[in-house]
Design a protein around this motif. Structure first.
Motif, PDB file in Angstrom:
ATOM      1  N   ALA A  36     -13.396  -2.646 -16.978  1.00 34.85           N
ATOM      2  CA  ALA A  36     -14.473  -1.997 -18.542  1.00 34.85           C
ATOM      3  C   ALA A  36     -14.720  -2.415 -19.261  1.00 34.85           C
ATOM      4  O   ALA A  36     -15.364  -2.265 -20.413  1.00 34.85           O
ATOM      5  N   SER A  37     -16.267  -1.109 -18.952  1.00 33.59           N
ATOM      6  CA  SER A  37     -17.303  -1.008 -19.364  1.00 33.59           C
ATOM      7  C   SER A  37     -17.330   0.687 -20.174  1.00 33.59           C
ATOM      8  O   SER A  37     -18.261   1.217 -20.678  1.00 33.59           O
ATOM      9  N   GLU A  38     -16.950   1.318 -19.673  1.00 26.62           N
ATOM     10  CA  GLU A  38     -16.288   3.033 -20.312  1.00 26.62           C
ATOM     11  C   GLU A  38     -15.914   3.763 -19.236  1.00 26.62           C
ATOM     12  O   GLU A  38     -15.000   3.960 -18.617  1.00 26.62           O
ATOM     13  N   GLU A  39     -15.065   4.281 -21.075  1.00 24.02           N
ATOM     14  CA  GLU A  39     -14.019   5.378 -20.012  1.00 24.02           C
ATOM     15  C   GLU A  39     -14.172   6.930 -20.701  1.00 24.02           C
ATOM     16  O   GLU A  39     -15.423   6.337 -22.169  1.00 24.02           O
ATOM     17  N   LEU A  40     -13.198   7.171 -21.399  1.00 26.06           N
ATOM     18  CA  LEU A  40     -13.804   8.573 -21.298  1.00 26.06           C
ATOM     19  C   LEU A  40     -12.413   9.423 -22.148  1.00 26.06           C
ATOM     20  O   LEU A  40     -11.055   9.496 -21.002  1.00 26.06           O
ATOM     21  N   PHE A  41     -12.346  10.056 -23.417  1.00 28.07           N
ATOM     22  CA  PHE A  41     -11.655  11.029 -23.838  1.00 28.07           C
ATOM     23  C   PHE A  41     -12.275  12.540 -22.743  1.00 28.07           C
ATOM     24  O   PHE A  41     -13.396  12.802 -23.472  1.00 28.07           O
ATOM     25  N   ALA A  42     -11.564  13.020 -21.461  1.00 34.34           N
ATOM     26  CA  ALA A  42     -11.578  13.952 -21.601  1.00 34.34           C
ATOM     27  C   ALA A  42     -11.190  15.743 -21.624  1.00 34.34           C
ATOM     28  O   ALA A  42     -11.849  16.410 -21.011  1.00 34.34           O
ATOM     29  N   GLY A  43     -10.360  15.178 -22.707  1.00 30.17           N
ATOM     30  CA  GLY A  43     -10.021  17.091 -23.026  1.00 30.17           C
ATOM     31  C   GLY A  43      -9.713  17.536 -22.372  1.00 30.17           C
ATOM     32  O   GLY A  43      -8.525  17.305 -21.294  1.00 30.17           O
ATOM     33  N   ASP A  44      -9.800  18.934 -21.739  1.00 26.71           N
ATOM     34  CA  ASP A  44      -9.521  19.955 -20.470  1.00 26.71           C
ATOM     35  C   ASP A  44     -10.348  19.531 -19.635  1.00 26.71           C
ATOM     36  O   ASP A  44     -10.331  21.334 -18.610  1.00 26.71           O
ATOM     37  N   ALA A  45     -11.228  18.618 -19.570  1.00 29.57           N
ATOM     38  CA  ALA A  45     -11.997  18.467 -18.496  1.00 29.57           C
ATOM     39  C   ALA A  45     -11.744  18.627 -17.290  1.00 29.57           C
ATOM     40  O   ALA A  45     -11.868  18.658 -16.221  1.00 29.57           O
ATOM     41  N   LEU A  46     -10.814  17.199 -17.662  1.00 31.88           N
ATOM     42  CA  LEU A  46     -10.176  17.127 -16.558  1.00 31.88           C
ATOM     43  C   LEU A  46      -8.493  15.962 -16.396  1.00 31.88           C
ATOM     44  O   LEU A  46      -8.372  15.758 -17.502  1.00 31.88           O
ATOM     45  N   LEU A  47      -8.049  16.864 -16.069  1.00 31.96           N
ATOM     46  CA  LEU A  47      -6.154  17.237 -15.656  1.00 31.96           C
ATOM     47  C   LEU A  47      -5.842  16.494 -15.427  1.00 31.96           C
ATOM     48  O   LEU A  47      -5.811  16.155 -13.787  1.00 31.96           O
TER      49      LEU A  47
END
Length: 348
Positions: free
Chosen positions: A190-201
């Motif tokens: 639980a150190s880092e997460e990402l709002f990825a948009g459409d870079a990763l689906l």
């Protein structure tokens, strides 16, 4: 953090908007500027005691209308700051016209792809049918670049530039321990997460080449973005469509492998059929297409052909592509990652 899922019958479907409501209130993306979607977003926010007028900031992953369309309307009601990467800003503030409204850009692009007149007419008719107010009200934007930090809803978001699908597509890295009402991935540090948009689906691969025709070397750019996601090794990714991705590095490596396989398929088409346009390669890869896919199919084919041309594997007269290196090392045309051996090679 709350995910509000919105309908979307025009593009990839099931858009995700993320509500961050700590000391201040922020949204990551907004949904498309269609009346029914606006009502869905308003209802979703109301379930958490929030209205458009309460939003202090909007962080946009990219310019596409299904992500940025309602940003201007929300800003008009609330005075919210709207943040977008500098490469996509002109398509959010209204100073640049998107492809679906720009006849000259359409003509130039479709000529380059070798698209027949009948298919151009079908795609133009689709644009005309869906494009009215699709992008919504222009917003006054605050731009950022890679590595910049945004305070959104009391959460520190680090901009991670991930171009390819669009020129300015940006993910936002964050520490999940700082996010109210957020449940981290079970067993993760639980150190880092990402709002990825459409870079990763999670269920299909984001389009490159057709989704933003302004991108130079779209496949090369996207491949590097995928390699960057693998290297960052996020605990989870929250995409612009559908469900959370709990193994984002593996998903990114799998999509990268998919593009290696697709490149081999493009080479097979050129070897078997001789010189071919992006439209002809698209037809061999995808068959008959409809609606937005009439744009995305040849755009994807073009991205691969363009990548091969840059590597000296094919040459082009400006429209048709001819194979000049019959047995290239396809793996060498893409970045390597620590997870390349972990993907199953099933993506085609």
């Amino acid at each position: 953090m709350k995910r509000i899922q919105l309908g979307n019958t025009v593009f990839e479907g099931e858009n995700d908007v993320y509500l961050l409501d700590g000391e201040t209130t922020a949204l990551v993306d907004t949904g498309v500027a269609l009346p029914d979607v606006r009502e869905e977003l308003a209802a979703g926010l109301a379930e958490h005691g929030v209205g458009f007028a309460d939003v202090d900031a909007v962080a946009l992953t990219h310019w596409h209308p299904d992500h940025a369309g309602l940003a201007g309307e929300i800003q008009a009601e609330s005075g919210a700051d709207v943040y977008v990467h500098e490469a996509d800003a002109s398509l959010v503030d209204g100073t640049e016209t998107p492809l679906f409204l720009d006849r000259d850009l359409q003509r130039e692009t479709f000529d380059r792809w070798g698209m027949p007149d009948s298919d151009r007419n079908r795609l133009t008719a689709f644009f005309d049918a869906v494009s009215t107010n699709l992008s919504g009200r222009p917003a006054e934007v605050t731009t950022f670049g890679d590595g910049d930090v945004i305070d959104a809803g009391g959460v520190t978001l680090e901009a991670v530039h991930l171009p390819g699908h669009t020129a300015g597509l940006t993910g936002f890295a964050f520490d999940p321990r700082t996010v109210p009402d957020h449940e981290p991935v079970a067993g993760a540090d639980a150190s880092e997460e990402l709002f990825a948009g459409d870079a990763l689906l999670p269920r299909y691969t984001p389009n490159v080449g057709g989704a933003d025709v302004r991108v130079d070397g779209p496949l090369a750019a996207y491949a590097e973005s995928l390699a960057r996601i693998v290297a960052r090794d996020f605990d989870a990714a929250h995409p612009g469509h559908r469900e959370r991705i709990d193994e984002p590095s593996l998903r990114a490596a799998t999509i990268l492998d998919h593009h290696r396989h697709r490149t081999r398929r493009v080479l097979d088409v050129l070897e078997g059929a001789g010189p071919a346009t992006a439209w002809e390669v698209s037809a061999a890869l995808f068959g008959d297409l409809s609606e937005i896919h009439v744009l995305h199919g040849p755009g994807e084919a073009f991205a691969h052909l363009d990548h091969l041309a840059d590597a000296g594997v094919v040459e082009t007269d400006g429209t048709a592509y001819r194979l000049i290196e019959p047995e290239p090392n396809v793996d060498a045309l893409f970045p390597t990652t620590a997870l390349d051996d972990a993907v199953d090679g099933s993506e085609g």
